[in-house]
Design a protein around this motif. Sequence first.
Motif, PDB file in Angstrom:
ATOM      1  N   PHE A  15       0.868  -1.169   0.000  1.00  0.00           N
ATOM      2  CA  PHE A  15       0.000   0.000   0.000  1.00  0.00           C
ATOM      3  C   PHE A  15       0.906   1.221   0.000  1.00  0.00           C
ATOM      4  CE2 PHE A  15      -2.763  -3.051   2.351  1.00  0.00           C
ATOM      5  CZ  PHE A  15      -3.851  -3.037   1.486  1.00  0.00           C
ATOM      6  N   GLN A  18       4.462   0.849   0.759  1.00  0.00           N
ATOM      7  CA  GLN A  18       4.806   0.095   1.972  1.00  0.00           C
ATOM      8  C   GLN A  18       4.422  -1.359   1.723  1.00  0.00           C
ATOM      9  OE1 GLN A  18       2.214   0.651   5.291  1.00  0.00           O
ATOM     10  NE2 GLN A  18       3.457  -0.618   6.646  1.00  0.00           N
ATOM     11  N   VAL A  20       3.302  -4.695   2.716  1.00  0.00           N
ATOM     12  CA  VAL A  20       2.697  -5.258   3.932  1.00  0.00           C
ATOM     13  C   VAL A  20       2.637  -6.785   3.876  1.00  0.00           C
ATOM     14  CG1 VAL A  20       1.407  -3.154   4.408  1.00  0.00           C
ATOM     15  CG2 VAL A  20       0.282  -5.009   3.193  1.00  0.00           C
ATOM     16  N   GLY A  41      -1.063  -5.100  12.524  1.00  0.00           N
ATOM     17  CA  GLY A  41      -0.264  -4.520  11.449  1.00  0.00           C
ATOM     18  C   GLY A  41       0.640  -5.506  10.742  1.00  0.00           C
ATOM     19  N   SER A  42       0.548  -6.804  11.100  1.00  0.00           N
ATOM     20  CA  SER A  42       1.469  -7.770  10.501  1.00  0.00           C
ATOM     21  C   SER A  42       0.999  -8.264   9.136  1.00  0.00           C
ATOM     22  CB  SER A  42       1.733  -8.934  11.455  1.00  0.00           C
ATOM     23  OG  SER A  42       0.537  -9.531  11.872  1.00  0.00           O
ATOM     24  N   GLY A  43      -0.225  -7.892   8.738  1.00  0.00           N
ATOM     25  CA  GLY A  43      -0.686  -8.253   7.392  1.00  0.00           C
ATOM     26  C   GLY A  43      -1.732  -9.356   7.343  1.00  0.00           C
ATOM     27  N   LYS A  44      -2.235  -9.760   8.499  1.00  0.00           N
ATOM     28  CA  LYS A  44      -3.182 -10.888   8.547  1.00  0.00           C
ATOM     29  C   LYS A  44      -4.476 -10.573   7.785  1.00  0.00           C
ATOM     30  CE  LYS A  44      -3.419 -10.724  13.064  1.00  0.00           C
ATOM     31  NZ  LYS A  44      -2.658  -9.460  13.312  1.00  0.00           N
ATOM     32  N   THR A  45      -5.060  -9.415   8.098  1.00  0.00           N
ATOM     33  CA  THR A  45      -6.302  -9.024   7.431  1.00  0.00           C
ATOM     34  C   THR A  45      -6.075  -8.836   5.933  1.00  0.00           C
ATOM     35  OG1 THR A  45      -7.194  -7.973   9.385  1.00  0.00           O
ATOM     36  CG2 THR A  45      -8.048  -7.191   7.290  1.00  0.00           C
ATOM     37  N   THR A  46      -4.980  -8.202   5.593  1.00  0.00           N
ATOM     38  CA  THR A  46      -4.676  -7.985   4.177  1.00  0.00           C
ATOM     39  C   THR A  46      -4.582  -9.321   3.450  1.00  0.00           C
ATOM     40  OG1 THR A  46      -3.516  -5.945   4.712  1.00  0.00           O
ATOM     41  CG2 THR A  46      -3.019  -6.932   2.579  1.00  0.00           C
TER      42      THR A  46
HETATM   43  P1  ADP Z   1      -3.264  -7.056  10.737  1.00  0.00           P
HETATM   44  O1  ADP Z   1      -4.526  -7.675  10.223  1.00  0.00           O
HETATM   45  O2  ADP Z   1      -2.195  -8.062  11.007  1.00  0.00           O
HETATM   46  O3  ADP Z   1      -3.484  -6.136  11.901  1.00  0.00           O
HETATM   47  P2  ADP Z   1      -3.379  -5.475   8.325  1.00  0.00           P
HETATM   48  O4  ADP Z   1      -3.376  -6.433   7.205  1.00  0.00           O
HETATM   49  O5  ADP Z   1      -4.678  -4.896   8.734  1.00  0.00           O
HETATM   50  O6  ADP Z   1      -2.664  -6.152   9.580  1.00  0.00           O
HETATM   51  O7  ADP Z   1      -2.417  -4.261   8.003  1.00  0.00           O
HETATM   52  C1  ADP Z   1      -1.077  -4.418   7.565  1.00  0.00           C
HETATM   53  C2  ADP Z   1      -0.513  -3.068   7.211  1.00  0.00           C
HETATM   54  O8  ADP Z   1      -1.137  -2.592   6.025  1.00  0.00           O
HETATM   55  C3  ADP Z   1      -0.739  -1.998   8.253  1.00  0.00           C
HETATM   56  O9  ADP Z   1       0.398  -1.189   8.300  1.00  0.00           O
HETATM   57  C4  ADP Z   1      -1.917  -1.218   7.708  1.00  0.00           C
HETATM   58  O10 ADP Z   1      -1.896   0.115   8.145  1.00  0.00           O
HETATM   59  C5  ADP Z   1      -1.689  -1.311   6.220  1.00  0.00           C
HETATM   60  N1  ADP Z   1      -2.951  -1.258   5.446  1.00  0.00           N
HETATM   61  C6  ADP Z   1      -3.948  -2.161   5.483  1.00  0.00           C
HETATM   62  N2  ADP Z   1      -4.939  -1.833   4.635  1.00  0.00           N
HETATM   63  C7  ADP Z   1      -4.552  -0.669   4.031  1.00  0.00           C
HETATM   64  C8  ADP Z   1      -5.133   0.186   3.035  1.00  0.00           C
HETATM   65  N3  ADP Z   1      -6.314  -0.095   2.498  1.00  0.00           N
HETATM   66  N4  ADP Z   1      -4.436   1.286   2.688  1.00  0.00           N
HETATM   67  C9  ADP Z   1      -3.233   1.563   3.219  1.00  0.00           C
HETATM   68  N5  ADP Z   1      -2.628   0.795   4.147  1.00  0.00           N
HETATM   69  C10 ADP Z   1      -3.275  -0.299   4.552  1.00  0.00           C
END
Ligand code: ADP
Length: 254
Positions: A15, A18, A20, A41-46
């Motif tokens: 993103f 950055q 992720v 912030g480790s990327g699990k949701t992504t």
């Molecule tokens: P987790 O689920 O492990 O908490 P995320 O996958 O939510 O982690 O987020 C991983 C990183 O990606 C974080 O730094 C978050 O801020 C960034 N991030 C997630 N979604 C977006 C987005 N749509 N735009 C910009 N940055 C994002």
Amino acid sequence: MSDPLVRAVNVTKSFHHQEVLKGIDLEVDTGQVVCLLGPSGSGKTTFLRCVNQLEGIDGGRIWVDGDLIGYAERNGKLYKLKDKEIAAQRREIGMVFQRFNLFPHMTALENVAEAPVQVKGESRAAARHRAQELLDRVGLGDRGTAYPAQLSGGQQQRVAIARALAMQPKLMLFDEPTSALDPELVGEVLAVIKELAGEGMTMIVVTHEMSFAREVADTVVFMDGGVVVEAGPPSQVIGDPQHQRTKTFLTRLR
Ligand code: ADP
């Protein structure tokens, strides 16, 4: 051995420059439960969102049930799928979010019956019949006429699970399904997910609930900073972690 239901190879995602996800490899066999753990912030949701094509990936490949996600591969080249083809792939995957995202103007039963009617073209009567069965299954058979605002958070999340199941997905993705709930409501939602696991549903669950992961996961994957730090059975990753980052994370949770 059959192929895994989910196979992710070297998945990368950035993103705004950055990165992720920095090369995620992950496999989930049919009928297995994988719990994704790791600091915020480790990327699990992504990663989950990439599997469900709510996000596109920048590199690597993901297959679900043998189908390459988002792309067709011909003569060694990748072609992006059309929206319609992506929608068809997404229909096979159920997702449950942290926030329940129910339609507020529809009853619990209507929430569950809606997608099969709108997306699959099922008859309303058939969809409502199945919706009732699914509400029974999540312990809410008598709450079909209630609107989301009349239900507790735990009940709403169980409706959301029933709604995802109504599409008869091959795979369920749970993104911190209990983290928005009051503590006393967590157990009822985890119990439904555990039952689904017992029935052989393949799932990836992002969770901070260690006892759930220990009990229900076949594989625990610990992520940090966009990489898989370690993966294995819960007895190993939670019970006897090998990496300092995993140990630190688990200690903080206690
Ligand atoms: P987790 O689920 O492990 O908490 P995320 O996958 O939510 O982690 O987020 C991983 C990183 O990606 C974080 O730094 C978050 O801020 C960034 N991030 C997630 N979604 C977006 C987005 N749509 N735009 C910009 N940055 C994002």
